[in-house]
Write a protein that holds these residues in place. Sequence first.
Motif, PDB file in Angstrom:
ATOM      1  N   MET A 363      48.046  64.150  42.012  1.00  0.00           N
ATOM      2  CA  MET A 363      46.616  64.424  42.112  1.00  0.00           C
ATOM      3  C   MET A 363      46.333  65.919  42.059  1.00  0.00           C
ATOM      4  N   ILE A 364      47.234  66.742  42.591  1.00  0.00           N
ATOM      5  CA  ILE A 364      47.052  68.191  42.487  1.00  0.00           C
ATOM      6  C   ILE A 364      46.998  68.618  41.018  1.00  0.00           C
ATOM      7  N   GLY A 365      47.874  68.040  40.190  1.00  0.00           N
ATOM      8  CA  GLY A 365      47.866  68.368  38.769  1.00  0.00           C
ATOM      9  C   GLY A 365      46.650  67.851  38.030  1.00  0.00           C
ATOM     10  N   LEU A 366      46.036  66.776  38.557  1.00  0.00           N
ATOM     11  CA  LEU A 366      44.889  66.168  37.876  1.00  0.00           C
ATOM     12  C   LEU A 366      43.544  66.728  38.334  1.00  0.00           C
ATOM     13  N   ARG A 367      43.516  67.350  39.501  1.00  0.00           N
ATOM     14  CA  ARG A 367      42.238  67.797  40.056  1.00  0.00           C
ATOM     15  C   ARG A 367      41.875  69.220  39.664  1.00  0.00           C
ATOM     16  N   ALA A 368      42.641  69.832  38.751  1.00  0.00           N
ATOM     17  CA  ALA A 368      42.299  71.152  38.217  1.00  0.00           C
ATOM     18  C   ALA A 368      42.461  71.125  36.711  1.00  0.00           C
ATOM     19  N   LYS A 369      41.656  71.921  35.997  1.00  0.00           N
ATOM     20  CA  LYS A 369      41.643  71.883  34.541  1.00  0.00           C
ATOM     21  C   LYS A 369      42.686  72.778  33.902  1.00  0.00           C
ATOM     22  N   SER A 370      43.077  73.848  34.568  1.00  0.00           N
ATOM     23  CA  SER A 370      43.946  74.840  33.956  1.00  0.00           C
ATOM     24  C   SER A 370      45.128  75.140  34.868  1.00  0.00           C
ATOM     25  N   PRO A 371      46.206  75.734  34.327  1.00  0.00           N
ATOM     26  CA  PRO A 371      47.319  76.152  35.177  1.00  0.00           C
ATOM     27  C   PRO A 371      46.886  77.114  36.284  1.00  0.00           C
ATOM     28  N   ALA A 372      45.917  77.993  35.987  1.00  0.00           N
ATOM     29  CA  ALA A 372      45.434  78.917  37.020  1.00  0.00           C
ATOM     30  C   ALA A 372      44.813  78.141  38.182  1.00  0.00           C
ATOM     31  N   GLY A 373      44.061  77.096  37.859  1.00  0.00           N
ATOM     32  CA  GLY A 373      43.483  76.270  38.906  1.00  0.00           C
ATOM     33  C   GLY A 373      44.531  75.493  39.666  1.00  0.00           C
ATOM     34  N   VAL A 374      45.544  74.998  38.953  1.00  0.00           N
ATOM     35  CA  VAL A 374      46.596  74.214  39.609  1.00  0.00           C
ATOM     36  C   VAL A 374      47.393  75.067  40.588  1.00  0.00           C
ATOM     37  N   VAL A 375      47.697  76.317  40.212  1.00  0.00           N
ATOM     38  CA  VAL A 375      48.501  77.146  41.118  1.00  0.00           C
ATOM     39  C   VAL A 375      47.730  77.452  42.395  1.00  0.00           C
ATOM     40  N   LYS A 376      46.429  77.687  42.262  1.00  0.00           N
ATOM     41  CA  LYS A 376      45.621  77.931  43.463  1.00  0.00           C
ATOM     42  C   LYS A 376      45.514  76.667  44.311  1.00  0.00           C
ATOM     43  N   LEU A 377      45.278  75.528  43.658  1.00  0.00           N
ATOM     44  CA  LEU A 377      45.130  74.277  44.383  1.00  0.00           C
ATOM     45  C   LEU A 377      46.438  73.852  45.028  1.00  0.00           C
ATOM     46  N   SER A 378      47.532  74.014  44.306  1.00  0.00           N
ATOM     47  CA  SER A 378      48.835  73.634  44.844  1.00  0.00           C
ATOM     48  C   SER A 378      49.185  74.475  46.063  1.00  0.00           C
ATOM     49  N   ALA A 379      48.978  75.784  45.965  1.00  0.00           N
ATOM     50  CA  ALA A 379      49.276  76.659  47.100  1.00  0.00           C
ATOM     51  C   ALA A 379      48.394  76.335  48.292  1.00  0.00           C
ATOM     52  N   PHE A 380      47.100  76.118  48.047  1.00  0.00           N
ATOM     53  CA  PHE A 380      46.182  75.820  49.143  1.00  0.00           C
ATOM     54  C   PHE A 380      46.520  74.484  49.804  1.00  0.00           C
ATOM     55  N   ALA A 381      46.674  73.437  48.989  1.00  0.00           N
ATOM     56  CA  ALA A 381      46.922  72.103  49.547  1.00  0.00           C
ATOM     57  C   ALA A 381      48.240  72.047  50.305  1.00  0.00           C
ATOM     58  N   GLN A 382      49.278  72.665  49.750  1.00  0.00           N
ATOM     59  CA  GLN A 382      50.580  72.583  50.408  1.00  0.00           C
ATOM     60  C   GLN A 382      50.652  73.481  51.642  1.00  0.00           C
ATOM     61  N   SER A 383      50.101  74.682  51.557  1.00  0.00           N
ATOM     62  CA  SER A 383      50.155  75.585  52.718  1.00  0.00           C
ATOM     63  C   SER A 383      49.348  75.024  53.890  1.00  0.00           C
ATOM     64  N   VAL A 384      48.109  74.636  53.621  1.00  0.00           N
ATOM     65  CA  VAL A 384      47.286  74.047  54.685  1.00  0.00           C
ATOM     66  C   VAL A 384      47.900  72.735  55.161  1.00  0.00           C
TER      67      VAL A 384
END
Length: 441
Positions: A363-384
Amino acid sequence: MPDEEIRTLNRPDAAPAIPAPTRSADPASARKPSQPKPEPAWLGPVLIVGIVLAALNLRPAITSLGALFEEVRTGLGMSGTVAGLITSVPALCFAVFGVTAPRLSRRFGPAAVVCAGMAAVATGLLIRPFTHGAAGFLAASALTLAGIALTNVLLPVIVKRWFPDRVGTMTGLYSMALALGTSLAAAATVPMTSALGGSWRAGLLVWAVLALVAVLPWLPVAAAARREKRAAAGRPGVSVRADAGPKIVRSRTAWALACYFGLQATGAYITMGWLPQIFRDAGVSASTAGVLLAVTMVMGVPLAFVIPNLAGRMRNQGAIAVTLGLFGLVGYTGLYLAPAAGAWAWALLLGVSNCAFPLVITMIGLRAKSPAGVVKLSAFAQSVGYLISIPGPLLVGALYQHSGGWDLPLTLMAALLVPQIALGVLAGRDRTIEDECGMRD
């Protein structure tokens, strides 16, 4: 980086090949920006091997230690407090070091950071068996866990960057490899230790070899990415600066993913840490309790490939989150009512429920449109998420010690699945963080 700058590997619907250059009488044609060179043919297969090997190394540092923890604790003279600290270090390191992944990725590129992460994993695992005190052991473990944290965050970015049309398949592949590494270390560490003479140091050192092997494919990948970055910097009109991405904290989906990630991680760490003790307290032998834990972990191997593939084909993944949560509720209810009589069934059900991890990564890979969005989302979701998971195993241990049984801890574990299911439904909705934050990709 903008989506239009991304070139994918082995993709049948990629942009048409660029014709060979010809002489032109128009001088202006010579001033047009040069077209990017195609990716080398070897890069796709080597990337796949690198992703699988990296995923295999994301959990053995933790589960191999769990299998020999009593021997390590005795050998290093750890107090109960220090031993408890070490059991909480993985989630803390994943949260702290995961935050640094976006900045490092923007500066050096995700492939180079994953390569460095694998090198850190190998170095920490090489040093750890030769330490002679709790402080040194903790420091070496932290180095390994830092490398794992960076790789945790950036593997979804690697998939989005080079395999954007196969997010589900590639996520399933590395999720399956991660589950395989987890169960293999849990099941094989003790027998290997016995075969190597019975020293816990030899038993832990073995896993450094696997980590060293994982570094090798990332060396040429990182070098190729670095050459491409330099070439792109020299092309007129091409910017290599990565998009800073949306302001994640404004996205409801990002928060739903982070909290869902945290609750599933809580359940996974509780299961890995306490499930054998639950069975042993119910009268199951120590050896059988260990096998039951291995069964729970092994369930993740095939399902970690199936679930991301299924999720990648669906517009809304909420139904999968609900199904996995219901399996967990039945498993915990069974442990509460008849832990020994239905032990194998409960182990299987909890193994299915723990496959929420490959689902949330997909879902992290699907909820962002670009690699830049995925890296921010992945870091945020996993860190929090990992920060959320830290108190869970400690609270379960405190309730167990306070009550002298498993009724209260199991009630808590089942209760946590209710918000996990609700958050999974929210995170599974067909939307992206860019749209929620009013960004344009």
